[in-house]
Design a protein around this motif. Sequence first.
Motif, PDB file in Angstrom:
ATOM      1  N   GLY A  90       0.834  -1.198   0.000  1.00  0.00           N
ATOM      2  CA  GLY A  90       0.000   0.000   0.000  1.00  0.00           C
ATOM      3  C   GLY A  90       0.865   1.242   0.000  1.00  0.00           C
ATOM      4  O   GLY A  90       2.092   1.164  -0.135  1.00  0.00           O
ATOM      5  N   ALA A  91       0.237   2.404   0.140  1.00  0.00           N
ATOM      6  CA  ALA A  91       0.993   3.655   0.185  1.00  0.00           C
ATOM      7  C   ALA A  91       1.975   3.643   1.350  1.00  0.00           C
ATOM      8  O   ALA A  91       3.071   4.198   1.272  1.00  0.00           O
ATOM      9  CB  ALA A  91       0.030   4.833   0.313  1.00  0.00           C
ATOM     10  N   ARG A  92       1.580   3.007   2.434  1.00  0.00           N
ATOM     11  CA  ARG A  92       2.397   2.998   3.636  1.00  0.00           C
ATOM     12  C   ARG A  92       3.644   2.149   3.524  1.00  0.00           C
ATOM     13  O   ARG A  92       4.614   2.396   4.227  1.00  0.00           O
ATOM     14  CB  ARG A  92       1.547   2.467   4.794  1.00  0.00           C
ATOM     15  CG  ARG A  92       0.493   3.430   5.213  1.00  0.00           C
ATOM     16  CD  ARG A  92       1.122   4.331   6.153  1.00  0.00           C
ATOM     17  NE  ARG A  92       0.304   5.431   6.541  1.00  0.00           N
ATOM     18  CZ  ARG A  92       0.632   6.182   7.572  1.00  0.00           C
ATOM     19  NH1 ARG A  92       1.689   5.906   8.286  1.00  0.00           N
ATOM     20  NH2 ARG A  92      -0.102   7.213   7.876  1.00  0.00           N
ATOM     21  N   ASP A  93       3.606   1.107   2.713  1.00  0.00           N
ATOM     22  CA  ASP A  93       4.822   0.296   2.593  1.00  0.00           C
ATOM     23  C   ASP A  93       5.484   0.449   1.236  1.00  0.00           C
ATOM     24  O   ASP A  93       6.219  -0.427   0.790  1.00  0.00           O
ATOM     25  CB  ASP A  93       4.608  -1.191   2.958  1.00  0.00           C
ATOM     26  CG  ASP A  93       3.192  -1.684   2.783  1.00  0.00           C
ATOM     27  OD1 ASP A  93       2.497  -1.161   1.897  1.00  0.00           O
ATOM     28  OD2 ASP A  93       2.781  -2.586   3.537  1.00  0.00           O
ATOM     29  N   HIS A 137       0.160  -0.280  -4.694  1.00  0.00           N
ATOM     30  CA  HIS A 137      -0.112   1.165  -4.769  1.00  0.00           C
ATOM     31  C   HIS A 137       0.668   1.846  -5.894  1.00  0.00           C
ATOM     32  O   HIS A 137       0.110   2.613  -6.668  1.00  0.00           O
ATOM     33  CB  HIS A 137       0.230   1.785  -3.418  1.00  0.00           C
ATOM     34  CG  HIS A 137       0.266   3.274  -3.416  1.00  0.00           C
ATOM     35  ND1 HIS A 137      -0.879   4.032  -3.549  1.00  0.00           N
ATOM     36  CD2 HIS A 137       1.298   4.154  -3.312  1.00  0.00           C
ATOM     37  CE1 HIS A 137      -0.543   5.323  -3.514  1.00  0.00           C
ATOM     38  NE2 HIS A 137       0.746   5.418  -3.376  1.00  0.00           N
ATOM     39  N   ARG A 138       1.977   1.556  -5.969  1.00  0.00           N
ATOM     40  CA  ARG A 138       2.802   2.302  -6.940  1.00  0.00           C
ATOM     41  C   ARG A 138       2.300   2.114  -8.363  1.00  0.00           C
ATOM     42  O   ARG A 138       2.314   3.039  -9.169  1.00  0.00           O
ATOM     43  CB  ARG A 138       4.271   1.883  -6.826  1.00  0.00           C
ATOM     44  CG  ARG A 138       5.150   2.621  -7.826  1.00  0.00           C
ATOM     45  CD  ARG A 138       6.609   2.346  -7.622  1.00  0.00           C
ATOM     46  NE  ARG A 138       7.134   3.056  -6.461  1.00  0.00           N
ATOM     47  CZ  ARG A 138       8.219   2.692  -5.803  1.00  0.00           C
ATOM     48  NH1 ARG A 138       8.885   1.622  -6.166  1.00  0.00           N
ATOM     49  NH2 ARG A 138       8.636   3.393  -4.782  1.00  0.00           N
ATOM     50  N   SER A 139       1.851   0.911  -8.686  1.00  0.00           N
ATOM     51  CA  SER A 139       1.422   0.660 -10.057  1.00  0.00           C
ATOM     52  C   SER A 139       0.144   1.427 -10.400  1.00  0.00           C
ATOM     53  O   SER A 139      -0.149   1.650 -11.569  1.00  0.00           O
ATOM     54  CB  SER A 139       1.214  -0.843 -10.281  1.00  0.00           C
ATOM     55  OG  SER A 139       0.027  -1.281  -9.650  1.00  0.00           O
ATOM     56  N   THR A 140      -0.597   1.862  -9.374  1.00  0.00           N
ATOM     57  CA  THR A 140      -1.845   2.572  -9.658  1.00  0.00           C
ATOM     58  C   THR A 140      -1.635   4.075  -9.825  1.00  0.00           C
ATOM     59  O   THR A 140      -2.526   4.769 -10.285  1.00  0.00           O
ATOM     60  CB  THR A 140      -2.886   2.354  -8.550  1.00  0.00           C
ATOM     61  OG1 THR A 140      -2.412   2.955  -7.341  1.00  0.00           O
ATOM     62  CG2 THR A 140      -3.161   0.885  -8.319  1.00  0.00           C
ATOM     63  N   ILE A 141      -0.447   4.579  -9.398  1.00  0.00           N
ATOM     64  CA  ILE A 141      -0.242   6.032  -9.480  1.00  0.00           C
ATOM     65  C   ILE A 141       0.705   6.391 -10.612  1.00  0.00           C
ATOM     66  O   ILE A 141       1.068   7.549 -10.788  1.00  0.00           O
ATOM     67  CB  ILE A 141       0.285   6.613  -8.142  1.00  0.00           C
ATOM     68  CG1 ILE A 141       1.559   5.894  -7.698  1.00  0.00           C
ATOM     69  CG2 ILE A 141      -0.781   6.504  -7.067  1.00  0.00           C
ATOM     70  CD1 ILE A 141       2.254   6.550  -6.510  1.00  0.00           C
ATOM     71  N   GLN A 142       1.132   5.380 -11.387  1.00  0.00           N
ATOM     72  CA  GLN A 142       1.996   5.664 -12.515  1.00  0.00           C
ATOM     73  C   GLN A 142       1.192   5.578 -13.805  1.00  0.00           C
ATOM     74  O   GLN A 142       0.217   4.844 -13.877  1.00  0.00           O
ATOM     75  CB  GLN A 142       3.150   4.643 -12.569  1.00  0.00           C
ATOM     76  CG  GLN A 142       4.207   4.925 -11.506  1.00  0.00           C
ATOM     77  CD  GLN A 142       5.241   3.820 -11.405  1.00  0.00           C
ATOM     78  OE1 GLN A 142       5.037   2.718 -11.882  1.00  0.00           O
ATOM     79  NE2 GLN A 142       6.356   4.131 -10.777  1.00  0.00           N
ATOM     80  N   LYS A 357      -2.712  10.590   7.670  1.00  0.00           N
ATOM     81  CA  LYS A 357      -2.409   9.595   8.699  1.00  0.00           C
ATOM     82  C   LYS A 357      -3.547   8.566   8.769  1.00  0.00           C
ATOM     83  O   LYS A 357      -3.379   7.501   9.325  1.00  0.00           O
ATOM     84  CB  LYS A 357      -2.243  10.306  10.039  1.00  0.00           C
ATOM     85  CG  LYS A 357      -1.824   9.401  11.188  1.00  0.00           C
ATOM     86  CD  LYS A 357      -0.406   8.876  11.032  1.00  0.00           C
ATOM     87  CE  LYS A 357      -0.107   7.843  12.107  1.00  0.00           C
ATOM     88  NZ  LYS A 357       1.231   7.300  11.978  1.00  0.00           N
ATOM     89  N   GLN A 358      -4.662   8.884   8.170  1.00  0.00           N
ATOM     90  CA  GLN A 358      -5.803   7.974   8.233  1.00  0.00           C
ATOM     91  C   GLN A 358      -5.589   6.713   7.435  1.00  0.00           C
ATOM     92  O   GLN A 358      -6.209   5.711   7.685  1.00  0.00           O
ATOM     93  CB  GLN A 358      -7.083   8.634   7.671  1.00  0.00           C
ATOM     94  CG  GLN A 358      -7.361  10.024   8.167  1.00  0.00           C
ATOM     95  CD  GLN A 358      -7.669  10.043   9.625  1.00  0.00           C
ATOM     96  OE1 GLN A 358      -8.346   9.151  10.117  1.00  0.00           O
ATOM     97  NE2 GLN A 358      -7.169  11.010  10.350  1.00  0.00           N
ATOM     98  N   VAL A 359      -4.753   6.795   6.395  1.00  0.00           N
ATOM     99  CA  VAL A 359      -4.698   5.661   5.471  1.00  0.00           C
ATOM    100  C   VAL A 359      -3.435   4.854   5.659  1.00  0.00           C
ATOM    101  O   VAL A 359      -2.573   5.240   6.393  1.00  0.00           O
ATOM    102  CB  VAL A 359      -4.804   6.138   4.014  1.00  0.00           C
ATOM    103  CG1 VAL A 359      -6.139   6.808   3.769  1.00  0.00           C
ATOM    104  CG2 VAL A 359      -3.678   7.065   3.660  1.00  0.00           C
TER     105      VAL A 359
END
Length: 359
Positions: A90-93, A137-142, A357-359
Motif C-alpha cells: 500500500g501507500a504505507r509500505d 499502490h505504486r502501479s496505480t499512481i503511474q 495519517k488515516q490511510v
Amino acid sequence: MIIAHLSDLHLGYRAFGHVEQGKNVREVDVARAFHQAIQKILEIGPAAVLVAGDVFDRPEPPHSALVALAQGLQSLREALPDTPVLMAAGARDTPAGPADPGPLGAFDTLGGVEAVTATTRSVHYSQLDLNVVLVPHRSTIQEPGPVVMPNPDARWNLVVGYGSVDAEGSALLDLESRDWDYVALGHEHFRREVVTGVHYAGAIERVGATPWEAAAEEKGFLTCDLESGQVDFHPIHGRPVVSLEPIPFEPDRPERLRERVREVLVEVPGGIEEKIVRIRIQGLPPGRLDLLNGVLPEYRRRALHLEVQLDDEPSGPLSRENMTAKRLASRLAERLAEEGDNFEALVELVRNCLPGKQV
Ligand SMILES: [Mn+2]
C-alpha cells in the motif's frame, strides 16, 4: 474454495508514547491483532490468504514489525503449507525511491509468498485453478495505469489491490467487477462492500490518528467462499476505544466542568483502565484549560491514553485542513499544559495529526 482477505495491518504502528518493556504499547497491540488474525486463519484453513496493502505502517518499519510479519508467515507455512500468501504493498509500505524494493521485498523471496511493491503481477496456481492479480499502490499512481485482466483459463480469478475504487469508475483501479470472483481491497480502514464481490476488509486495529471514529466499529478480516459467494467477517479484539458524549462548558458555572468530567469518566462501563479514551468539551476556550488542573492526571494514569478535545459550538462545515489545524492546536494546547511530556512524544503527536495519517 475459501479465501481470506486482510488489509491495513500497519505493523510497526506506534502512538501515544507509552512504552512497556522497551516496546511501544500500541505497536504491541497491532502485532497481537495480527497474530490473532493468523490464529483464526489457521482454524479456517483457507486456500489462499490475501493481504491488500499497508502491511507495514511505514516504508522503514521497525525491525520488530518485520519479525512480527515473519512469525505470522512462518505459522501459516507450518500449518497450511499449500496455502499461498499474496500481498500487495500500500501507500504505507511503498518507499519513495523507485529502485527501493521496500520492506515487503524481503518476503517476496519466500516460497509460497508473493509480495509485490512496484508493478502489477499475475500469479497462476494450477492446482487450485486460481489466478490472482496483485495491484500494489505504486502501479496505480503511474502512467499508464495497471492493466488488470482475468485469466480465462483459470476457474477462479481474484484481484488484490490497494487504492480507491468506486462504482462510477473515477478511481485508481479500473475494474469490471463481473470479471472477477472476488476483489480484495486495502486502503480504507472501515470495512465496506463496494459492489457485490468487491470488498474493503478494513484495518485489523484502530490505527488512525482519530481512533475514536472507529470506536463503534468491530475490526477484523473477511473470508469468501468462492463457490457460494458468501462473505463472512471475523472480528479481532483490539484495544478498546471509548468516545464519550460531549460536555457543554457552562461559562457561568466554570467549576461545574471538573465535576462533569469526573462523572462521564466514572460512568464508562467497565472503567477506563488501559483504554483509549476521548473526552470532548464544547465551548471551552483553550486558555481556560486550567479549569481541568488536577482532574486529569489521575485518569491519565488509569487509561492508556486520555485525549481531551475542545469542540467549538457547531459552526458549519470545516475544510479538511481546518479540521487538522484545529485538532493539532487543541491537542498541543492540552498536552503542553502537562508535565513530563518529552519531545519525541510531541513530534509523534504532530505527525499523528497530519492529513494522510488515516490511510
Ligand atoms: Mn492503511
